[in-house]
Design a protein around this motif. Structure first.
Motif, PDB file in Angstrom:
ATOM      1  N   PRO A 227       0.781  -1.241   0.000  1.00 28.35           N
ATOM      2  CA  PRO A 227       0.000   0.000   0.000  1.00 28.35           C
ATOM      3  C   PRO A 227       0.810   1.287   0.000  1.00 28.35           C
ATOM      4  CG  PRO A 227       0.183  -0.820   2.232  1.00 28.35           C
ATOM      5  CD  PRO A 227       0.937  -1.803   1.353  1.00 28.35           C
ATOM      6  N   HIS A 228       2.146   1.213   0.041  1.00 28.59           N
ATOM      7  CA  HIS A 228       2.924   2.425   0.289  1.00 28.59           C
ATOM      8  C   HIS A 228       3.548   3.042  -0.961  1.00 28.59           C
ATOM      9  CE1 HIS A 228       2.296   1.271   4.408  1.00 28.59           C
ATOM     10  NE2 HIS A 228       2.952   0.140   4.233  1.00 28.59           N
ATOM     11  N   ALA A 229       3.632   2.274  -2.051  1.00 30.87           N
ATOM     12  CA  ALA A 229       4.171   2.790  -3.308  1.00 30.87           C
ATOM     13  C   ALA A 229       3.274   2.319  -4.442  1.00 30.87           C
ATOM     14  CB  ALA A 229       5.606   2.305  -3.517  1.00 30.87           C
ATOM     15  N   TYR A 230       3.225   3.094  -5.511  1.00 30.28           N
ATOM     16  CA  TYR A 230       2.325   2.719  -6.593  1.00 30.28           C
ATOM     17  C   TYR A 230       2.812   3.285  -7.921  1.00 30.28           C
ATOM     18  CZ  TYR A 230       0.216   7.434  -6.273  1.00 30.28           C
ATOM     19  OH  TYR A 230      -0.003   8.788  -6.258  1.00 30.28           O
ATOM     20  N   ALA A 231       2.188   2.806  -8.983  1.00 26.46           N
ATOM     21  CA  ALA A 231       2.443   3.264 -10.355  1.00 26.46           C
ATOM     22  C   ALA A 231       3.919   3.094 -10.708  1.00 26.46           C
ATOM     23  CB  ALA A 231       1.958   4.697 -10.533  1.00 26.46           C
ATOM     24  N   ASP A 232       4.559   4.172 -11.167  1.00 28.22           N
ATOM     25  CA  ASP A 232       5.954   4.078 -11.607  1.00 28.22           C
ATOM     26  C   ASP A 232       6.937   4.486 -10.514  1.00 28.22           C
ATOM     27  OD1 ASP A 232       5.227   6.706 -11.525  1.00 28.22           O
ATOM     28  OD2 ASP A 232       5.824   7.200 -13.577  1.00 28.22           O
ATOM     29  N   GLY A 233       6.498   4.404  -9.266  1.00 33.85           N
ATOM     30  CA  GLY A 233       7.383   4.719  -8.153  1.00 33.85           C
ATOM     31  C   GLY A 233       6.911   5.863  -7.290  1.00 33.85           C
ATOM     32  N   LYS A 234       5.633   6.191  -7.369  1.00 33.50           N
ATOM     33  CA  LYS A 234       5.094   7.236  -6.499  1.00 33.50           C
ATOM     34  C   LYS A 234       4.920   6.701  -5.082  1.00 33.50           C
ATOM     35  CE  LYS A 234       2.571   9.814 -10.068  1.00 33.50           C
ATOM     36  NZ  LYS A 234       1.241  10.336 -10.482  1.00 33.50           N
ATOM     37  N   ILE A 235       4.935   7.615  -4.130  1.00 33.42           N
ATOM     38  CA  ILE A 235       4.772   7.273  -2.719  1.00 33.42           C
ATOM     39  C   ILE A 235       3.388   7.709  -2.257  1.00 33.42           C
ATOM     40  CG2 ILE A 235       5.588   7.727  -0.377  1.00 33.42           C
ATOM     41  CD1 ILE A 235       7.514   6.030  -1.962  1.00 33.42           C
ATOM     42  N   PRO A 237       0.869   9.184   0.229  1.00 29.27           N
ATOM     43  CA  PRO A 237       1.230  10.191   1.232  1.00 29.27           C
ATOM     44  C   PRO A 237       0.827   9.871   2.666  1.00 29.27           C
ATOM     45  CG  PRO A 237      -0.637  10.944  -0.079  1.00 29.27           C
ATOM     46  CD  PRO A 237      -0.145   9.695  -0.717  1.00 29.27           C
ATOM     47  N   GLN A 238      -0.204   9.054   2.871  1.00 29.10           N
ATOM     48  CA  GLN A 238      -0.759   8.934   4.221  1.00 29.10           C
ATOM     49  C   GLN A 238      -0.260   7.733   5.006  1.00 29.10           C
ATOM     50  OE1 GLN A 238      -3.264   6.534   5.314  1.00 29.10           O
ATOM     51  NE2 GLN A 238      -3.308   7.418   7.370  1.00 29.10           N
ATOM     52  N   SER A 239       0.036   6.626   4.349  1.00 26.45           N
ATOM     53  CA  SER A 239       0.313   5.374   5.041  1.00 26.45           C
ATOM     54  C   SER A 239       1.707   5.364   5.674  1.00 26.45           C
ATOM     55  CB  SER A 239       0.200   4.210   4.056  1.00 26.45           C
ATOM     56  OG  SER A 239       1.165   4.353   3.028  1.00 26.45           O
ATOM     57  N   THR A 240       1.919   4.410   6.586  1.00 25.01           N
ATOM     58  CA  THR A 240       3.214   4.253   7.257  1.00 25.01           C
ATOM     59  C   THR A 240       3.544   2.772   7.360  1.00 25.01           C
ATOM     60  OG1 THR A 240       2.835   6.233   8.594  1.00 25.01           O
ATOM     61  CG2 THR A 240       4.539   4.699   9.354  1.00 25.01           C
ATOM     62  N   GLN A 249      12.519   2.794   1.380  1.00 29.47           N
ATOM     63  CA  GLN A 249      12.966   1.401   1.441  1.00 29.47           C
ATOM     64  C   GLN A 249      11.896   0.468   0.876  1.00 29.47           C
ATOM     65  OE1 GLN A 249      13.786   1.366   5.677  1.00 29.47           O
ATOM     66  NE2 GLN A 249      15.999   1.394   5.334  1.00 29.47           N
ATOM     67  N   TRP A 250      10.645   0.728   1.218  1.00 20.61           N
ATOM     68  CA  TRP A 250       9.543  -0.074   0.684  1.00 20.61           C
ATOM     69  C   TRP A 250       9.500   0.027  -0.844  1.00 20.61           C
ATOM     70  CZ3 TRP A 250       5.851  -3.034   3.365  1.00 20.61           C
ATOM     71  CH2 TRP A 250       4.777  -3.492   2.605  1.00 20.61           C
ATOM     72  N   THR A 527      23.834  -6.515   5.188  1.00 19.47           N
ATOM     73  CA  THR A 527      23.158  -5.388   4.534  1.00 19.47           C
ATOM     74  C   THR A 527      22.008  -5.860   3.647  1.00 19.47           C
ATOM     75  OG1 THR A 527      24.765  -5.441   2.710  1.00 19.47           O
ATOM     76  CG2 THR A 527      25.234  -3.957   4.559  1.00 19.47           C
ATOM     77  N   VAL A 528      21.594  -7.103   3.822  1.00 16.89           N
ATOM     78  CA  VAL A 528      20.448  -7.633   3.080  1.00 16.89           C
ATOM     79  C   VAL A 528      19.190  -6.873   3.521  1.00 16.89           C
ATOM     80  CG1 VAL A 528      19.099  -9.697   2.574  1.00 16.89           C
ATOM     81  CG2 VAL A 528      21.550  -9.886   2.994  1.00 16.89           C
ATOM     82  N   PRO A 529      18.368  -6.393   2.594  1.00 11.31           N
ATOM     83  CA  PRO A 529      17.176  -5.634   2.988  1.00 11.31           C
ATOM     84  C   PRO A 529      16.118  -6.522   3.620  1.00 11.31           C
ATOM     85  CG  PRO A 529      17.179  -5.975   0.622  1.00 11.31           C
ATOM     86  CD  PRO A 529      18.513  -6.459   1.124  1.00 11.31           C
ATOM     87  N   ALA A 530      15.300  -5.931   4.466  1.00  9.69           N
ATOM     88  CA  ALA A 530      14.175  -6.648   5.065  1.00  9.69           C
ATOM     89  C   ALA A 530      13.304  -7.242   3.976  1.00  9.69           C
ATOM     90  CB  ALA A 530      13.357  -5.704   5.935  1.00  9.69           C
ATOM     91  N   GLY A 531      12.772  -8.434   4.233  1.00 13.37           N
ATOM     92  CA  GLY A 531      11.918  -9.102   3.268  1.00 13.37           C
ATOM     93  C   GLY A 531      12.653  -9.994   2.298  1.00 13.37           C
ATOM     94  N   ALA A 532      13.981 -10.059   2.376  1.00 14.74           N
ATOM     95  CA  ALA A 532      14.752 -10.906   1.481  1.00 14.74           C
ATOM     96  C   ALA A 532      14.523 -12.377   1.807  1.00 14.74           C
ATOM     97  CB  ALA A 532      16.234 -10.562   1.574  1.00 14.74           C
ATOM     98  N   ASP A 533      14.994 -13.263   0.936  1.00 14.99           N
ATOM     99  CA  ASP A 533      14.795 -14.686   1.180  1.00 14.99           C
ATOM    100  C   ASP A 533      16.029 -15.321   1.804  1.00 14.99           C
ATOM    101  OD1 ASP A 533      16.605 -15.026  -0.924  1.00 14.99           O
ATOM    102  OD2 ASP A 533      15.062 -15.544  -2.382  1.00 14.99           O
ATOM    103  N   ARG A 534      15.893 -16.591   2.133  1.00 13.84           N
ATOM    104  CA  ARG A 534      16.980 -17.343   2.782  1.00 13.84           C
ATOM    105  C   ARG A 534      18.273 -17.296   1.983  1.00 13.84           C
ATOM    106  NH1 ARG A 534      15.988 -23.316   1.732  1.00 13.84           N
ATOM    107  NH2 ARG A 534      16.366 -22.357  -0.314  1.00 13.84           N
ATOM    108  N   ASP A 535      18.164 -17.488   0.655  1.00 15.17           N
ATOM    109  CA  ASP A 535      19.370 -17.567  -0.148  1.00 15.17           C
ATOM    110  C   ASP A 535      20.124 -16.252  -0.191  1.00 15.17           C
ATOM    111  OD1 ASP A 535      18.725 -20.174  -0.561  1.00 15.17           O
ATOM    112  OD2 ASP A 535      18.126 -19.951  -2.659  1.00 15.17           O
ATOM    113  N   ALA A 536      19.411 -15.131  -0.180  1.00 17.98           N
ATOM    114  CA  ALA A 536      20.082 -13.834  -0.151  1.00 17.98           C
ATOM    115  C   ALA A 536      20.850 -13.654   1.152  1.00 17.98           C
ATOM    116  CB  ALA A 536      19.059 -12.709  -0.321  1.00 17.98           C
ATOM    117  N   VAL A 537      20.264 -14.127   2.253  1.00 19.26           N
ATOM    118  CA  VAL A 537      20.935 -14.036   3.554  1.00 19.26           C
ATOM    119  C   VAL A 537      22.165 -14.931   3.583  1.00 19.26           C
ATOM    120  CG1 VAL A 537      20.683 -14.529   6.023  1.00 19.26           C
ATOM    121  CG2 VAL A 537      18.832 -13.383   4.779  1.00 19.26           C
TER     122      VAL A 537
END
Length: 563
Positions: A227-235, A237-240, A249-250, A527-537
């Motif tokens: 719910p926090h980003a949409y279209a071609d990379g817009k943010i 405004p209200q959600s957190t 980051q999202w 430095t693996v981002p949150a939400g990554a998978d096992r193999d990335a870790v």
């Protein structure tokens, strides 16, 4: 930014109004069937029988055109009844139908009627705002089911909302194929590449021209912004985002749309054209219904669109059949919903306002639809990643001399895991404790089940950047990408497709599965981002594991849990 609430009024679909519907030269639009009330999703069997779901009436209708005159014969026949019936898909001699919460299968009998409905799943997520589940069979012989969000914009508590699920034919295996999809009712596979494409319904109340409807190329394990980003990379405004993750980051972890279409047009059923009666210029293109707006001053949608593809790349979305919007946009005779290719290669469209099925045909020729399934290689490649590999501690990435002892207050070594830790019950992660390792800068935790099928090992938990000062986790750790307690702990994607701990859920009746709680001490933070998978870790942990250990517990579900 301005917000408008306006929906054109419905007027009868008279012969005169139907005659005013516009299509490209050479195409004709006629009524295949009328008086069907809340006509929603369409499916056509190999013999040309047409099936239609009606959500408000809670049934499936069967229609036939035995004499080939382009109109349904006689009255439709009701072949199934369940409250809220919506999605429908045919696979061989079986029909699959889905309501808000349940998935059913039935045999298709020789006369086209259905045998008894058998429930494959009765625990689909609650619906909220988007209750219209849709299903389709993938080229990998798996069933794909779209689950919309419960809201316009929110942080969902159930990770299966705003996703496309991937389900085994027997209903026993279910994973999240892709997420961050607000409401992707229409999706289909490119018959040439086998890649999955879908149209997502955009966010409301952002103004007349925002959010555009999104065309996405949907891949396994990817997130698509909502719910926090949409279209071609817009943010938005209200959600957190939860856990202190920033919107940037999202956005960085989300896939932007490939193409946009008029905001609020409301995309519904989508399909690649597999017929042979349209001009060759249409080969490889897709069609979609746009049900029509209610959230803008000048109406959008109320049409069928053509999605042009060039060598597997979507290049444009343009109107194909128009004229359902009438009286200068003040009224409508149809809200386009269902879409299917008839056996003769014509296109069928279901209207859930006046209950008409329209037939869009080219010229006088009648050529059978092509029934060849898209190639499976893309889906098999995407969903096979990370399967048929050793457990984490047996892989070269985790080579280490040191040993860590790990214990749990509720799980004894090789003992049974209490039901409260399973996904059949509370789904609460067990409390864990391990020995401190001198020189450790962080700890990582991976939980895997090597007895699972078809994905083996099945990853049930991935957590990393556990601070070096922390040598225990409490029961019931939050299931979110980043934690604020312990501060900075990151969690990744399980084989289910969710983030955080996912409790044991072996098929009922299976022998006990073994769950390996594997802990690693690292000489660095990752430095693996949150939400990554096992193999990335594991890839980033390679060469930095200084000690490791595991606790093994077992779990079996001998009887089906109460509903």
């Amino acid at each position: 930014m301005s917000t408008t609430i306006f929906k054109p009024a419905k007027v009868p679909a008279t012969p005169e109004r139907i005659a005013s519907i516009k299509a490209p030269p050479g195409f004709t639009v006629t009524a295949f069937a009328t008086g069907l009330k809340n006509a929603r999703v369409l499916a056509v069997s190999a013999d040309g029988t047409v099936y239609l779901t009606r959500r408000d009436q809670g049934d499936v209708l069967m229609l036939k055109d035995a004499d080939g005159d382009g109109r349904a014969d006689g009255m439709p026949v009701t072949v199934a009844n369940r409250a809220g019936m919506h999605g429908i898909a045919i696979h061989g001699t079986k029909m699959y139908v889905v309501t808000v919460k349940e998935l059913f299968v039935a045999d298709i009998m020789g006369d086209g009627t259905l045998g008894p409905l058998t429930m494959l799943a009765g625990d689909l997520p609650d619906a909220g705002q988007h209750a219209n589940r849709t299903i389709a069979w993938g080229p990998d012989d798996m069933l794909y089911l779209s689950v919309g969000s419960t809201c316009n914009v929110c942080n969902e508590s159930n990770p299966e909302n705003a996703t496309i699920l991937r389900i085994s034919p027997d209903g026993k295996s279910r994973t999240i194929f892709a997420s961050g999809l607000r409401n992707t009712i229409g999706f289909d596979w490119d018959p040439r590449s086998g890649e999955l494409w879908g149209l997502d319904n955009g966010i409301d109340f952002l103004g007349d021209e925002d959010q555009p409807e999104e065309l996405n190329r949907i891949e396994a394990g990817r997130a698509y912004g909502w719910p926090h980003a949409y279209a071609d990379g817009k943010i938005y405004p209200q959600s957190t985002p939860v856990g202190g993750i920033t919107k940037e980051q999202w956005k960085a972890q989300s896939v932007p749309m490939v193409l946009g279409y008029n905001a609020h047009a409301a995309p519904m059923q989508m399909l690649f054209y597999k017929g042979a009666s349209f001009p060759s210029d249409y080969n490889g293109d897709a069609f979609a219904t746009m049900r029509g707006s209610w959230n803008r001053e000048q109406p959008s949608g109320y049409n069928i669109v053509r999605i042009r593809f060039d060598r597997g790349k979507a290049t444009a979305i343009e109107p194909f059949v128009t004229g359902f919007l009438t009286d200068g946009g003040q009224t409508h005779i149809a809200r386009p919903m269902g879409l299917a290719v008839a056996k003769d290669g014509s296109l069928l469209m279901a209207d859930d306002a006046n209950g008409v099925i329209y037939r869009i045909a080219y010229g006088k020729g009648r050529k059978n639809a092509v029934t060849t399934m898209a190639p499976a290689v893309a889906m098999v490649r995407q969903t096979g990643k990370g399967s048929d590999v050793p457990l984490a501690l047996a892989r070269p990435e985790t080579s280490a001399r040191g040993v860590i002892g790990i214990t749990s207050a509720t799980i004894q070594p090789n003992g049974a895991i209490p039901m409260k830790h399973s996904d059949y019950a509370d789904g609460a992660s067990p409390a864990l404790r391990w020995n401190a390792v001198p020189g450790a800068q962080s700890y990582a935790l991976i939980v895997e089940d090597p007895d699972a099928k078809p994905a083996s090992p099945f990853v049930h938990w991935v957590a990393w950047n556990i601070p070096a000062s922390v040598t225990a986790l409490p029961e019931g750790v939050q299931e979110q990408p980043r934690l604020t307690e312990p501060e900075g702990l990151l969690q990744g994607r399980t084989t289910r497709g969710s983030t955080g701990y996912y409790g044991p859920r072996p098929p009922v009746g299976d022998p006990p599965h073994h769950y390996h709680f594997q802990i690693m001490a690292l000489d660095r933070m990752l430095t693996v981002p949150a939400g990554a998978d096992r193999d990335a870790v594991l890839t980033q942990a390679k060469g930095h594991v200084i000690a490791k250990g595991e606790l093994i517990g077992t779990y079996a579900q001998t009887v089906a849990p109460p509903k």
